[in-house]
Design a protein around this motif. Structure first.
Motif, short mmCIF file in Angstrom:
data_model
loop_
_atom_site.label_atom_id
_atom_site.label_comp_id
_atom_site.label_asym_id
_atom_site.label_seq_id
_atom_site.Cartn_x
_atom_site.Cartn_y
_atom_site.Cartn_z
N UNK A 94 9.13 -93.86 26.30
CA UNK A 94 8.17 -93.13 27.14
C UNK A 94 8.14 -91.66 26.76
N UNK A 95 9.32 -91.10 26.50
CA UNK A 95 9.38 -89.69 26.13
C UNK A 95 8.67 -89.46 24.80
N UNK A 96 8.90 -90.39 23.83
CA UNK A 96 8.26 -90.26 22.52
C UNK A 96 6.75 -90.37 22.66
N UNK A 97 6.30 -91.32 23.50
CA UNK A 97 4.86 -91.49 23.69
C UNK A 97 4.27 -90.23 24.32
N UNK A 98 4.98 -89.62 25.24
CA UNK A 98 4.50 -88.40 25.88
C UNK A 98 4.40 -87.25 24.88
N UNK A 99 5.41 -87.14 23.99
CA UNK A 99 5.38 -86.07 22.99
C UNK A 99 4.22 -86.27 22.02
N UNK A 100 3.98 -87.54 21.62
CA UNK A 100 2.86 -87.82 20.72
C UNK A 100 1.55 -87.49 21.41
N UNK A 101 1.46 -87.82 22.70
CA UNK A 101 0.24 -87.54 23.44
C UNK A 101 -0.06 -86.06 23.53
N UNK A 102 0.98 -85.25 23.77
CA UNK A 102 0.77 -83.81 23.87
C UNK A 102 0.39 -83.20 22.53
N UNK A 103 0.79 -83.85 21.43
CA UNK A 103 0.44 -83.33 20.10
C UNK A 103 -1.07 -83.38 19.86
N UNK A 104 -1.73 -84.38 20.49
CA UNK A 104 -3.16 -84.56 20.26
C UNK A 104 -4.02 -84.07 21.43
N UNK A 105 -3.41 -83.42 22.40
CA UNK A 105 -4.18 -82.93 23.55
C UNK A 105 -3.87 -81.46 23.80
N UNK A 106 -4.75 -80.85 24.59
CA UNK A 106 -4.56 -79.46 24.97
C UNK A 106 -4.94 -79.29 26.42
N UNK A 107 -4.11 -78.58 27.15
CA UNK A 107 -4.39 -78.32 28.55
C UNK A 107 -5.45 -77.22 28.67
N UNK A 108 -6.26 -77.24 29.74
CA UNK A 108 -7.28 -76.21 29.94
C UNK A 108 -6.67 -74.81 29.93
N UNK A 109 -7.21 -73.93 29.13
CA UNK A 109 -6.73 -72.56 29.05
C UNK A 109 -5.52 -72.37 28.15
N UNK A 110 -4.99 -73.48 27.60
CA UNK A 110 -3.81 -73.37 26.74
C UNK A 110 -4.21 -72.87 25.35
N UNK A 111 -3.41 -71.98 24.78
CA UNK A 111 -3.61 -71.53 23.42
C UNK A 111 -2.93 -72.51 22.48
N UNK A 112 -3.72 -73.13 21.60
CA UNK A 112 -3.18 -74.15 20.71
C UNK A 112 -2.23 -73.54 19.69
N UNK A 113 -0.97 -74.02 19.61
CA UNK A 113 -0.04 -73.52 18.59
C UNK A 113 -0.58 -73.76 17.19
N UNK A 114 -0.22 -72.88 16.27
CA UNK A 114 -0.74 -72.97 14.91
C UNK A 114 -0.39 -74.30 14.26
N UNK A 115 0.84 -74.77 14.45
CA UNK A 115 1.24 -76.04 13.84
C UNK A 115 0.40 -77.20 14.34
N UNK A 116 0.17 -77.26 15.65
CA UNK A 116 -0.65 -78.33 16.21
C UNK A 116 -2.09 -78.22 15.72
N UNK A 117 -2.62 -77.01 15.64
CA UNK A 117 -3.99 -76.80 15.19
C UNK A 117 -4.16 -77.28 13.74
N UNK A 118 -3.25 -76.84 12.86
CA UNK A 118 -3.34 -77.20 11.45
C UNK A 118 -3.15 -78.71 11.27
N UNK A 119 -2.17 -79.28 11.99
CA UNK A 119 -1.89 -80.70 11.86
C UNK A 119 -3.07 -81.56 12.27
N UNK A 120 -3.68 -81.24 13.40
CA UNK A 120 -4.82 -82.03 13.87
C UNK A 120 -6.04 -81.84 12.98
#
Length: 265
Positions: free
Chosen positions: A1-27
Motif C-alpha cells: 500500500x505504501x509503495x502504491x501510494x508513493x507511485x501514485x504521488x509521483x504521477x499526481x500533483x496537489x492543487x497549488x503544489x510546486x512540482x519538484x524538478x525530478x518529478x517534472x523531468x521524469x513525467x
C-alpha cells in the motif's frame, strides 16, 4: 500500500503544489518516450525507413535556407512591431477614421488565411507596385499579417491597465512622462512579453508558407531536395525537427515570462 501510494504521488500533483524538478523531468520524459514509441511503431507498420544522409550531402543548401528563414523572421518581427504599435494606438484613438481603419485592417488580416494573403499580395499588389523581390515580398507579407496580431496584443494589454493606478500617479504629482515610464510601461511589458514571444514562434512557423512563392527558405529548400531524391519522409521529419529547435526555446521563454509576470506573484 505504501509503495502504491508513493507511485501514485509521483504521477499526481496537489492543487497549488510546486512540482519538484525530478518529478517534472521524469513525467515529461515518460510522455516523450510514449510519443516517440508510438511514432516509431507507426513508421514500422507503414514500412517506412528513415534516411537522413541527405543532410550532409546538401548541408550548404540547408544552411543557406535556414539562415534565410532566420533573416525573414527577424525582419518580419521588427517590421510587424513598426506596424502593430501605431495600429494599436489608432485603435484607441478618438479620431474615428483612424479608429475604424485600424479595426478594418485587423479584422481583414486576422479573418483571412495567410496563404490567400501571400497569393494576393505577391501576384496582384506586388506586381502592381513593382515589388518583384521574393524575399522582400515575403518579409512584407509576414509583417502585415503578424502586425495585426501584435496590434491586438498591445491594444488588449493597454485596455487591461487599471485606471486607478494612473489616477494615483496623478495624485502623487507624476508628470505624463513619469506616469508612462513608471506606471504604464512596466505593466505593458509584463502583459505583452509572453504573448509577443509566443507570436514570434507562430511567425517562424508561418514563414514556411512563403515556399508557395518559391522563397528559398528552409521549407522550399527541403521541397527542392525531396523532389530530387524522393526522400519525402526523411526530409519533412528533418524539417519538422528544425522548426521545433526554433520554436520550443521560444515557448519555454514565453512560459517563463508568464510565470515571472503572473499577477498573483
Amino acid at each position: 500500500m505504501v509503495l502504491r501510494s508513493e507511485v501514485g504521488t509521483w504521477f499526481t500533483r496537489q492543487p497549488g503544489e510546486r512540482t519538484p524538478l525530478g518529478k517534472l523531468v521524469g513525467n515529461y520524459l515518460l510522455v516523450v518516450v510514449i510519443v516517440v514509441g508510438v511514432f516509431w511503431l507507426s513508421l514500422y507498420g507503414a514500412g517506412v525507413t528513415l534516411n537522413f544522409s541527405f543532410v550532409t550531402e546538401y548541408r550548404t543548401r540547408l544552411l543557406d535556407g535556414f539562415v534565410l528563414t532566420l533573416w525573414i523572421c527577424l525582419g518580419s518581427l521588427v517590421l510587424s512591431m513598426v506596424i502593430g504599435i501605431p495600429v494599436a494606438l489608432a485603435a484607441r484613438s478618438n479620431i474615428l477614421p483612424l479608429r475604424y481603419a485600424a479595426d478594418f485592417y485587423v479584422k481583414i488580416i486576422r479573418g483571412t488565411p495567410l496563404l490567400v494573403q501571400i497569393y494576393l499580395f505577391y501576384y496582384i499588389i506586388g506586381t502592381a507596385w513593382g515589388v518583384n523581390n521574393k524575399t522582400l515580398s515575403g518579409i512584407l507579407i509576414l509583417s502585415v499579417f503578424t502586425g495585426s496580431y501584435v496590434a491586438e496584443i498591445i491594444r488588449g494589454s493597454a485596455a487591461s491597465l487599471d485606471q486607478t493606478q494612473l489616477l494615483a500617479a496623478d495624485a502623487v504629482g507624476f508628470t505624463r512622462v513619469q506616469s508612462v515610464r513608471y506606471v504604464i510601461l512596466p505593466q505593458m511589458v509584463a502583459r505583452t512579453l509572453p504573448a509577443l514571444t509566443g507570436q514570434l514562434a507562430s511567425l517562424i512557423k508561418d514563414s514556411s508558407l512563403l515556399s508557395v512563392i518559391a522563397v528559398i527558405e528552409i521549407t522550399q529548400t527541403i521541397r527542392e531536395i525531396t523532389a530530387t531524391n524522393y526522400n519525402f519522409f526523411g526530409g519533412y521529419i528533418f524539417l519538422g525537427a528544425i522548426y521545433l529547435c526554433l520554436t520550443l526555446p521560444l515557448m519555454f521563454v514565453s512560459s517563463h515570462f508568464e510565470r515571472k509576470f503572473a499577477y498573483d506573484h
